[in-house]
Design a protein around this motif. Structure first.
Motif, short mmCIF file in Angstrom:
data_model
loop_
_atom_site.label_atom_id
_atom_site.label_comp_id
_atom_site.label_asym_id
_atom_site.label_seq_id
_atom_site.Cartn_x
_atom_site.Cartn_y
_atom_site.Cartn_z
N ALA A 82 -1.99 7.23 -5.93
CA ALA A 82 -1.88 6.11 -4.99
C ALA A 82 -1.05 6.54 -3.80
O ALA A 82 -0.04 7.23 -3.96
CB ALA A 82 -1.22 4.92 -5.68
N ILE A 83 -1.48 6.18 -2.61
CA ILE A 83 -0.72 6.51 -1.40
C ILE A 83 -0.44 5.23 -0.65
O ILE A 83 -1.36 4.49 -0.30
CB ILE A 83 -1.48 7.51 -0.50
CG1 ILE A 83 -1.58 8.85 -1.23
CG2 ILE A 83 -0.77 7.74 0.83
CD1 ILE A 83 -2.93 9.23 -1.65
N MET A 84 0.84 4.95 -0.42
CA MET A 84 1.20 3.68 0.18
C MET A 84 1.88 3.89 1.53
O MET A 84 2.76 4.72 1.67
CB MET A 84 2.17 2.98 -0.75
CG MET A 84 2.17 1.51 -0.58
SD MET A 84 3.00 0.77 -1.98
CE MET A 84 4.54 0.46 -1.22
N ALA A 85 1.45 3.12 2.53
CA ALA A 85 2.03 3.21 3.87
C ALA A 85 2.57 1.84 4.29
O ALA A 85 2.13 0.83 3.77
CB ALA A 85 0.95 3.67 4.85
N PRO A 86 3.51 1.82 5.22
CA PRO A 86 4.16 0.55 5.57
C PRO A 86 3.29 -0.42 6.37
O PRO A 86 3.54 -1.61 6.36
CB PRO A 86 5.38 0.96 6.39
CG PRO A 86 5.11 2.34 6.85
CD PRO A 86 4.17 2.96 5.88
N THR A 87 2.29 0.05 7.07
CA THR A 87 1.46 -0.88 7.84
C THR A 87 -0.01 -0.57 7.63
O THR A 87 -0.38 0.51 7.15
CB THR A 87 1.70 -0.78 9.37
OG1 THR A 87 1.24 0.49 9.82
CG2 THR A 87 3.16 -0.94 9.73
N GLU A 88 -0.83 -1.55 8.03
CA GLU A 88 -2.26 -1.42 7.88
C GLU A 88 -2.82 -0.25 8.71
O GLU A 88 -3.65 0.51 8.23
CB GLU A 88 -2.89 -2.74 8.33
CG GLU A 88 -4.27 -2.90 7.85
CD GLU A 88 -4.67 -4.37 7.74
OE1 GLU A 88 -3.79 -5.23 7.53
OE2 GLU A 88 -5.86 -4.63 7.88
N GLY A 125 -3.27 2.54 0.59
CA GLY A 125 -3.12 1.14 0.99
C GLY A 125 -1.75 0.79 1.50
O GLY A 125 -0.88 1.64 1.64
N THR A 126 -1.59 -0.48 1.76
CA THR A 126 -0.30 -1.02 2.19
C THR A 126 0.45 -1.50 0.95
O THR A 126 0.11 -1.15 -0.17
CB THR A 126 -0.52 -2.23 3.11
OG1 THR A 126 -1.35 -3.15 2.44
CG2 THR A 126 -1.14 -1.82 4.42
N HIS A 127 1.42 -2.35 1.17
CA HIS A 127 2.18 -2.94 0.08
C HIS A 127 1.28 -3.64 -0.94
O HIS A 127 1.67 -3.85 -2.07
CB HIS A 127 3.18 -3.94 0.66
CG HIS A 127 4.53 -3.80 0.09
ND1 HIS A 127 5.40 -2.80 0.47
CD2 HIS A 127 5.18 -4.51 -0.87
CE1 HIS A 127 6.51 -2.91 -0.22
NE2 HIS A 127 6.41 -3.93 -1.03
N ALA A 128 0.07 -3.97 -0.49
CA ALA A 128 -0.90 -4.62 -1.38
C ALA A 128 -1.07 -3.84 -2.69
O ALA A 128 -1.43 -4.41 -3.72
CB ALA A 128 -2.24 -4.74 -0.66
N LEU A 129 -0.76 -2.55 -2.67
CA LEU A 129 -0.94 -1.72 -3.87
C LEU A 129 -0.06 -2.11 -5.04
O LEU A 129 -0.38 -1.81 -6.18
CB LEU A 129 -0.68 -0.23 -3.55
CG LEU A 129 -1.65 0.51 -2.63
CD1 LEU A 129 -1.45 1.99 -2.78
CD2 LEU A 129 -3.08 0.13 -2.93
#
Ligand code: ADP
Ligand code: MG
Length: 719
Positions: free
Chosen positions: A333-339, A402-406
């Motif tokens: 999983a790769i998470m970023a702070p914004t869309e 994805g974003t924080h949605a993850l």
């Protein structure tokens, strides 16, 4: 009275005060005791009335006369007024909103007053001075002022607290004095173990509380501050050390790296990894071979190539099969702070995995995408979130970006082996646990950041992580040309920018403020605001260009829209506050102007400059400054000479102090705690002690410490 009692019940306070206190985060007696003064009124300020000058803050000793209460002329606020007299003269005093003072004081009372001297129709006066009854005569003061300043000064070191509408510094002072008067402070047990206090020569909790709020000597105030600074870092270190331990006690997937597959992936990258990228990848491969979860932070300036490292790791991990299974893949999983950033990561990954059978999903607040597409011109298709979640859950999609949605409950992985988190300072153990959704199990964890911070701060806030630095840059990248631009060189600079824009380049303009100048604030008039500056640039400098604005008061969606338009070159110039800081890739934007540069920290300026390093075109950073101060200019010159952001962040810390570290607040450390961050010895001491206690499992031996730690830790994790 108890520490946990509400202030409302203990003291008669009005609703407006209660709300004001709440804004300051103060509800209980204890909260108020931990609301520390920002400074103390100074001792060098005792003066005779005749020597006072308008505008200064001073203390005078004298006798009170002519006391009366009335309502103020226009606003009808109840007020008290009177005079103070010493052997040199007489001065008017007024207290707004504190009519009771006239009743507390009496004619002929000896007092000391501390306050700001203002000059009005009737000569000098003081409004709302701090009052203290004293045994000193004005004549005594006169005699001793120069001989025995020490004796007097001990009586008048007033704490100054940060105020908010509805709560004055003075109210806080008096209420804290009442709490002291109740005697409870003397009995507060100290949660810092005695041996630690002794070892580092720190005062006890009750002494520290008294000294920080009403020190008799400057050195007492300093040692109290030192203690509280130490304890703040100590508790953070305890928390990080126990997070670290908790993680080390968990299981994770043992990853075997398939060399051939890795080499093929390297070929697909289309470039050679830099030496520091190679080292970072090797270190991480060693970590993930173990069945204990990796906890690593990859720090590297913008453009140093963190994504390539992340993708290589993801590739190695997902090439592994789940245990006892000869089909399928482990997941990453790769998470970023914004869309936008999540989408950019998705696009980079899609390029890298093109032609492979690997499927990649993108999940953001607004929708879901999947690569590869079965049909159509794009390499990916839009799919429903439900469909994407189903494929993530059954393991068919090995890479989810994805974003924080993850971290929402609805996202379930089948075999999540790796979590990569980009630029999230507060992604803690609890969130990691949420991602894995398995008992006593955690995915390997790689955090990435381009935020340059000093080593002491890194040791504190990333105390649970191992650190890897990416300190090289990919070859062929032209460094950003940085120029300090004084006011008389502006026109020239605008002309230069216009020619670059003719070539199709775009420009960022960073301003220190959002709105019209606030007339109350000094210097505000010179401080460029985003809205004003955008208008001025349109009217006067770039009439034929499309200009947009971006600032923190806009909603997340609004911001993303503006960024997207800029990225698509639908706008030419983006006038913004420093919100533009965190990494969006607009390769065509090769120029950045920073207005009022002396107001930013160096590390922050460096990060802002990082917005324009994405391109193969030469990039420019124009540091606009109106300062004549040689010191400020010298400081700004470091932008041209320093090797990297970390060097600049150390400079910030040593030159201007912690307040200047880009967004110091975002790390959840108070101003006082930041004082400790300046002190490598203190940080190392706090770290050593915390590590010793957690690693040797000694916390249970210190009941008060354990209790205090648990309360604080809960606050940190759930706020
Ligand atoms: P960041 O560390 O800011 O996340 P990126 O990973 O986005 O940096 O990389 C910035 C750019 O440099 C990307 O276009 C990437 O393809 C390129 N890049 C990364 N590593 C190398 C390398 N070793 N050689 C050449 N280009 C590279
Ligand atoms: Mg990046």
């Amino acid at each position: 009275m108890n520490l946990s009692d509400s202030l409302e019940k203990t003291f008669r306070i009005q609703t407006t005060q209660k709300e004001a206190l709440k804004r300051l985060g103060i509800e209980t007696v204890r909260d108020l005791l931990y609301y520390f003064p920002t400074r103390y009124s100074d001792i060098g300020e005792i003066k005779m009335i005749a020597d006072l000058e308008s505008g200064e803050v001073a203390t005078v000793y004298g006798v009170v006369s002519g006391l009366k209460t009335k309502k103020s002329f226009r606003t009808k606020v109840p007020m008290a007024e009177g005079y103070i007299e010493d052997t040199s003269g007489r001065m008017k005093i007024t207290w707004f909103n504190q009519a009771f003072l006239a009743k507390v004081l009496h004619e002929g009372q000896k007092v000391s007053l501390t306050g700001k001297v203002t000059s009005g129709k009737y000569g000098l006066s003081m409004s709302n001075p701090e009052v203290n009854k004293t045994s000193f005569d004005a004549a005594d003061v006169h005699n001793t002022l120069f001989k025995e300043k020490e004796d007097i000064s001990e009586q008048i070191r007033y704490p100054i607290y940060r105020e908010t509408k509805g709560i004055t510094s003075k109210w806080i002072f008096h209420t804290i004095q009442k709490i002291f008067g109740s005697g409870i402070v003397k009995d507060i047990p100290d949660y810092i173990p005695e041996d630690i206090l002794k070892k580092y020569n720190l005062p006890t909790l009750s002494s520290s509380l008294i000294w920080i709020h009403s020190p008799r000597k400057e050195k007492d105030a300093l040692s109290a501050r030192k203690r509280f600074a130490f304890e703040e870092v100590f508790f953070i270190q305890l928390s990080k050390a126990s997070d670290k331990k908790e993680n080390e006690d968990k299981q994770s997937y043992k990853i075997s790296v398939d060399k051939k597959n890795h080499e093929e992936f390297m070929k697909r990258l289309g470039f050679e990894l830099t030496e520091s990228q190679v080292k970072a990848v090797a270190t991480i491969f060693e970590d993930i071979k173990k069945d204990k979860p990796m906890s690593r932070l990859l720090e590297g300036d913008v453009g140093s190539g963190k994504t390539a490292v992340a993708a290589s790791i993801a590739n190695a991990v997902i090439t592994n099969r789940p245990a006892q299974q000869n089909f399928g893949n482990l997941q990453a999983a790769i998470m970023a702070p914004t869309e936008i950033l999540a989408t950019q990561h998705f696009e980079s990954f899609v390029k890298l995995f093109k032609g492979s059978p690997i499927q990649i999903g993108l999940l953001t607040g607004t929708g879901a995408k999947k690569f590869p597409a079965k049909v159509g011109p794009d390499p990916w298709t839009n799919i429903s979130k439900a469909q994407l979640l189903k494929w993530v859950k059954n393991g068919e999609i090995p890479i989810l970006i994805g974003t924080h949605a993850l971290i929402y409950k609805s996202v379930q992985f089948k075999d999540l082996a790796l979590a990569i988190v980009d630029e999230q300072h507060r992604f803690g153990t609890k969130q990691r646990a949420k991602l894995s959704q398995k008992e006593n199990f955690a995915p390997h964890y790689l955090s990435m950041t381009a935020t340059p911070i000093p080593r002491t701060l890194a040791l504190t806030i990333y105390g649970d992580l191992d650190l890897t630095l990416l300190d090289g840059m990919p070859p062929g990248r032209k460094p950003v040309k940085t120029e300090l631009i004084p006011p008389d060189k502006r026109d020239e600079t605008y002309d230069f920018i216009k020619t670059e824009m003719k070539e199709g380049r775009q420009l960022y303009v960073i301003c220190p403020r959002i709105n019209e100048p606030d007339p109350d604030k000094e210097n505000a008039l010179q401080m460029k605001s985003v809205k004003e500056e955008a208008k001025r640039l349109k009217d006067k400098i770039f009439p034929d260009k499309k200009i947009d604005i971006l600032h923190s008061k806009m909603t997340k969606t609004e911001k993303e829209k503006v960024m997207e338009k800029f990225a698509k070159h639908e706008t030419d110039i983006l006038v913004a506050t420093s919100v533009v800081e965190v990494g969006v890739n607009v390769p065509n934007a090769t120029m950045i102007i920073i207005e009022g540069a002396e107001r930013f920290g160096l590390a922050q300026l460096h990060q802002l400059r990082g917005r324009v390093v994405r391109s193969s075109h030469q990039a420019y950073c124009f540091v606009f400054t109106d300062t004549n101060s040689a010191k400020s200019l010298e400081r700004l010159k470091a932008l041209k000479t320093a090797k990297n952001g970390f060097e600049l962040s150390e400079l910030d810390l040593s030159l201007r102090g912690s307040g200047d570290l880009a967004g110091a607040k975002q790390w959840g450390i108070s101003d006082l705690g930041m004082e400790a961050i300046k002190n490598i010895k203190m940080v190392e001491a706090a770290r050593e002690e915390a590590k010793r206690i957690i690693e040797k499992n000694l916390l249970k031996n210190y009941a008060t410490l354990q209790k205090e730690f648990e309360t604080r830790d809960r606050k940190i994790h759930f706020e």
